[in-house]
Write an enzyme that holds these catalytic residues in place. Sequence first.
Site, PDB file in Angstrom:
ATOM      1  N   ASN A 105      -3.900   9.946   2.008  1.00 26.08           N
ATOM      2  CA  ASN A 105      -4.240   8.915   3.005  1.00 26.08           C
ATOM      3  C   ASN A 105      -4.484   9.819   4.190  1.00 26.08           C
ATOM      4  O   ASN A 105      -5.806   9.805   4.449  1.00 26.08           O
ATOM      5  CB  ASN A 105      -2.962   8.058   3.383  1.00 26.08           C
ATOM      6  CG  ASN A 105      -2.982   6.807   2.725  1.00 26.08           C
ATOM      7  OD1 ASN A 105      -3.774   6.441   1.904  1.00 26.08           O
ATOM      8  ND2 ASN A 105      -2.176   5.796   3.283  1.00 26.08           N
ATOM      9  N   ASP A 147       0.705  -1.235  -0.094  1.00 25.49           N
ATOM     10  CA  ASP A 147       0.063  -0.007  -0.009  1.00 25.49           C
ATOM     11  C   ASP A 147       0.922   1.387  -0.003  1.00 25.49           C
ATOM     12  O   ASP A 147       0.570   2.159  -0.602  1.00 25.49           O
ATOM     13  CB  ASP A 147      -1.204  -0.016   1.161  1.00 25.49           C
ATOM     14  CG  ASP A 147      -2.044  -0.900   1.096  1.00 25.49           C
ATOM     15  OD1 ASP A 147      -2.495  -1.141  -0.150  1.00 25.49           O
ATOM     16  OD2 ASP A 147      -2.704  -1.430   2.219  1.00 25.49           O
TER      17      ASP A 147
END
Length: 250
Positions: A109, A39
């Site tokens: 994020n 990720d």
Amino acid sequence: MKLAFTASERPDAISACERLKARYGQSETPDVVIALGGDGWLLETVHNYFRQGVPIFGMNRGSVGFLLNEFSEDGLIERIENAERTRINPLRMRAVTTSGDVHEGLAFNEVSLLRQTHQSSKLRIIIDDKVRLEELICDGILLATPAGSTAYNLSAHGPIVPLTARALALTPISAFRPRRWRGAILPHTAKVRFEVREATLRPVSASADSFEVRHICEVEIEEAPDVHATLLFDAGHGYDERVMAEQFAS
């Protein structure tokens, strides 16, 4: 379809990248970028390519891979042609340091604030120009996008946010006072400001994804509706389905 392949530093990712380049070619002007890693590498690839408007198809050659598709070298073109497209908007951070310098960054994020020393941080939380929490004593706090809600936010016991909810997760990190405050779900249009109390005695850093600013006194955050990146997921395995499955995982 023109493809470009990127890989993290993991040996499995590097070897897979070389095999895929040999099989599908490597374009300097790709229609789709294939990110091979975890990720974290997908996020770095997004930062490298979003300004070009090129969608990202991630394949897991890392450890977690929540935002990644399963790895397979076969049928890649067909998978991409049938993939579900997910558009994500980042947060725009504006951080002011104790010396008066101003720094800006984008976070797909989360934007996180963390204490820099053994001293706990003291933060005032202001949302849409209204003080919501006069003082939070904590290790830090973060504001996560839906795409980032399964990353640091989840580790800090924050909620998972589906993309279709169009919401942001505000999550404290090791809150001391008020001890039982667990954070909040905010509309994606919210304008959030953190003010650092006793900023010299209790220094705090702010990070927009991997971009860090130290010794801050104030941070303003809001969604950047004019900026976006596109992630591709295998048909039937889109982001919202992954979120739903994660919430019922045993």
